[in-house]
Design an enzyme around this catalytic site. Structure first.
Site, PDB file in Angstrom:
ATOM      1  N   ARG A  94       1.006  -1.031   0.017  1.00 35.09           N
ATOM      2  CA  ARG A  94       0.102  -0.093  -0.079  1.00 35.09           C
ATOM      3  C   ARG A  94       0.760   1.252  -0.093  1.00 35.09           C
ATOM      4  O   ARG A  94       1.484   1.487   1.040  1.00 35.09           O
ATOM      5  CB  ARG A  94      -0.827   0.104   1.333  1.00 35.09           C
ATOM      6  CG  ARG A  94      -2.285   0.811   1.022  1.00 35.09           C
ATOM      7  CD  ARG A  94      -3.043   0.885   2.285  1.00 35.09           C
ATOM      8  NE  ARG A  94      -2.427   1.407   3.230  1.00 35.09           N
ATOM      9  CZ  ARG A  94      -2.752   1.364   4.605  1.00 35.09           C
ATOM     10  NH1 ARG A  94      -3.792   0.592   5.011  1.00 35.09           N
ATOM     11  NH2 ARG A  94      -1.955   2.218   5.434  1.00 35.09           N
ATOM     12  N   HIS A 101      -4.112   4.731   4.497  1.00 35.71           N
ATOM     13  CA  HIS A 101      -5.444   3.998   4.284  1.00 35.71           C
ATOM     14  C   HIS A 101      -6.343   4.949   3.275  1.00 35.71           C
ATOM     15  O   HIS A 101      -6.898   4.263   2.656  1.00 35.71           O
ATOM     16  CB  HIS A 101      -6.299   3.489   5.624  1.00 35.71           C
ATOM     17  CG  HIS A 101      -7.341   3.394   5.616  1.00 35.71           C
ATOM     18  ND1 HIS A 101      -7.656   1.816   4.892  1.00 35.71           N
ATOM     19  CD2 HIS A 101      -8.761   3.774   5.694  1.00 35.71           C
ATOM     20  CE1 HIS A 101      -9.140   1.663   4.893  1.00 35.71           C
ATOM     21  NE2 HIS A 101      -9.912   2.628   5.255  1.00 35.71           N
ATOM     22  N   TYR A 158       3.193   5.411  11.135  1.00 35.68           N
ATOM     23  CA  TYR A 158       3.654   3.909  11.240  1.00 35.68           C
ATOM     24  C   TYR A 158       4.086   3.208  10.460  1.00 35.68           C
ATOM     25  O   TYR A 158       4.511   2.001  10.457  1.00 35.68           O
ATOM     26  CB  TYR A 158       2.225   3.486  11.626  1.00 35.68           C
ATOM     27  CG  TYR A 158       0.938   3.538  10.664  1.00 35.68           C
ATOM     28  CD1 TYR A 158       1.089   2.621   9.556  1.00 35.68           C
ATOM     29  CD2 TYR A 158       0.153   4.405  10.493  1.00 35.68           C
ATOM     30  CE1 TYR A 158       0.334   2.802   8.586  1.00 35.68           C
ATOM     31  CE2 TYR A 158      -0.838   4.650   9.599  1.00 35.68           C
ATOM     32  CZ  TYR A 158      -0.903   3.639   8.414  1.00 35.68           C
ATOM     33  OH  TYR A 158      -1.874   3.871   7.669  1.00 35.68           O
TER      34      TYR A 158
HETATM   35  C1  LIG Z   1     -16.317  -5.264   8.808  1.00 38.66           C
HETATM   36  C2  LIG Z   1     -15.539  -3.859   8.950  1.00 38.66           C
HETATM   37  N1  LIG Z   1     -14.781  -3.721   9.953  1.00 38.66           N
HETATM   38  C3  LIG Z   1     -13.997  -2.563   9.875  1.00 38.66           C
HETATM   39  C4  LIG Z   1     -14.210  -1.560   8.677  1.00 38.66           C
HETATM   40  C5  LIG Z   1     -13.123  -0.559   8.670  1.00 38.66           C
HETATM   41  N2  LIG Z   1     -12.232  -0.650   7.803  1.00 38.66           N
HETATM   42  C6  LIG Z   1     -12.409  -0.220   6.285  1.00 38.66           C
HETATM   43  S1  LIG Z   1     -10.858  -0.575   5.474  1.00 38.66           S
HETATM   44  C7  LIG Z   1     -10.221  -1.106   6.924  1.00 38.66           C
HETATM   45  C8  LIG Z   1      -9.072  -2.057   6.798  1.00 38.66           C
HETATM   46  C9  LIG Z   1      -8.773  -2.863   5.446  1.00 38.66           C
HETATM   47  O1  LIG Z   1      -7.796  -3.415   5.300  1.00 38.66           O
HETATM   48  P1  LIG Z   1      -7.218  -4.358   4.078  1.00 38.66           P
HETATM   49  O2  LIG Z   1      -8.383  -5.116   3.731  1.00 38.66           O
HETATM   50  O3  LIG Z   1      -5.889  -4.950   4.334  1.00 38.66           O
HETATM   51  O4  LIG Z   1      -7.268  -3.497   2.803  1.00 38.66           O
HETATM   52  P2  LIG Z   1      -6.289  -1.818   2.731  1.00 38.66           P
HETATM   53  O5  LIG Z   1      -7.195  -0.661   3.039  1.00 38.66           O
HETATM   54  O6  LIG Z   1      -4.967  -2.119   3.812  1.00 38.66           O
HETATM   55  O7  LIG Z   1      -5.701  -1.551   1.270  1.00 38.66           O
HETATM   56  C10 LIG Z   1     -11.129  -1.185   7.934  1.00 38.66           C
HETATM   57  C11 LIG Z   1     -10.588  -1.845   9.216  1.00 38.66           C
HETATM   58  C12 LIG Z   1     -15.040  -2.242   7.490  1.00 38.66           C
HETATM   59  N3  LIG Z   1     -14.829  -1.542   6.623  1.00 38.66           N
HETATM   60  N4  LIG Z   1     -15.604  -3.330   7.703  1.00 38.66           N
END
Ligand SMILES: Cc1ncc(C[n+]2csc(CCOP(=O)(O)OP(=O)(O)O)c2C)c(N)n1
Length: 333
Positions: free
Chosen positions: A248, A252, A261
């Site tokens: 990434r 976020h 971080y």
């Molecule tokens: C069930 C749920 N819990 C928490 C969230 C909040 N949230 C949105 S994206 C994210 C992290 C996603 O991580 P990843 O799938 O590894 O993708 P990245 O954003 O790192 O590319 C979180 C915790 C959510 N959208 N859905």
């Protein structure tokens, strides 16, 4: 297991990959500028560095209303472009304009439309997996020659829907293709802190699904693996899984202070593996594509993006009276 050597990608497909990946980056860079100028209400998420995946997974699918089901996630703006969502409607979505596919009800990439056979994205992680399995099951039951694909991040593979979805997809042998984008982070949580199985393809393999892992910054590797998976699913060999290893390239979302971080030296290493730069080098050095041809494509993209932003800016806002329209389904799908 590591993916087998991808079949040779034709020069035409190679140029196509370059065009769509470059368009994706140009749309995202412009959107980020607009966000910083305060012209996009809400938040802004980018898939910078993941364009080879966004485009590579969408190109091998059949497009259009009667085509394959495609359910990309927030980092895959390129998938929407490849499947026909006009760039101006993407800007309109970010701006909350009437021309957005959600008619101003959502400002993120939660875009959908029957004409593209793209369902509106549910932002909850892994939620689109069971829906995709359902679509694939419907195609199988109706005897239709279609596959259903969805993509998601690494943290989604730790959620229940991922495991239930993959398990039943395997048992029912549905024509689904799952793409996990392993970019190392879920918000500010490194992958090692949210799962012990950091080679994500192993999770799918444990459910009896053929699963491979590819370099997600190599457009040919992604396109090759996805083409093979789509062919296998269409041929009745059941669900397929592809892990794309990437990184990434930032926070976020645009508002995230990732410098606090994320190790900057690792980020710099991955900058050197930029998928667009890498493809460009291959095109020029190995495929003898003249630099002028790529420059013409870049010029075309610049014009397309400028016109798309103008069109979105001139678009009106939806009338407040329709705020409740289209929120609940009023007909069977
Ligand atoms: C069930 C749920 N819990 C928490 C969230 C909040 N949230 C949105 S994206 C994210 C992290 C996603 O991580 P990843 O799938 O590894 O993708 P990245 O954003 O790192 O590319 C979180 C915790 C959510 N959208 N859905």
């Amino acid at each position: 297991m590591p993916a087998p050597q991808p079949a040779q990608v034709s020069d035409e497909t190679a140029i196509d990959l370059f065009y769509w990946m470059s368009l994706t980056r140009a749309v995202e860079e412009r959107a980020l500028n607009l966000y910083r100028q305060g012209k996009l209400p809400g938040s802004y998420y980018t898939g910078r560095g993941q364009e080879a995946i966004a485009v590579g997974i969408a190109l091998p699918l059949r497009r259009g209303e009667q085509g394959d089901w495609l359910s990309p996630w927030i980092r895959d703006l390129g998938s929407y472009l490849v499947h026909g969502v006009p760039p101006w409607r993407i800007f309109a979505q970010f701006m909350g304009k009437a021309g957005s596919t959600t008619r101003g009800k959502d400002g993120n990439l939660h875009i959908g439309g029957r004409e593209w056979n793209i369902p509106c994205q549910v932002s909850h992680m892994a939620d689109m997996i069971p829906l995709t399995v359902g679509a694939a099951l419907a195609y199988k039951q109706r005897g239709e020659d279609r596959v259903a694909m969805t993509s998601f991040g690494d943290a989604a593979t730790s959620r229940g829907d991922f495991h239930e979805g993959l398990n039943i997809a395997a048992v029912l042998e549905v024509p689904a293709v799952f793409v996990a984008e392993n970019n190392g982070w879920g918000y500010s949580t490194p992958i090692s802190k949210q799962t012990k199985v950091t080679e994500l393809y192993r999770k799918a393999a444990s459910y009896g699904i053929p699963a491979v892992s590819v370099d997600g910054n190599d457009a040919f590797a992604v396109h090759g693996a996805v083409s093979a998976a789509v062919d296998a699913a269409r041929a009745g060999q059941g669900p397929q899984f592809i892990e794309c290893r990437t990184y990434r390239m930032g926070g976020h979302a645009a508002h995230d202070k990732y410098e606090s971080y994320m190790p900057m030296e690792v980020l710099a290493e991955w900058s050197d593996k930029d998928p667009i730069k890498r493809l460009e080098n291959v095109l020029i050095e190995e495929r003898s594509v003249p630099e002028g041809k790529l420059e013409n494509l870049r010029d075309r993209i610049r014009d397309e993006v400028r016109e798309a932003v103008e069109q979105a800016e001139h678009d009106g806002y939806p009338d407040a009276s329709e705020a409740h329209e289209g929120v609940f389904a009023d007909e069977a799908p």
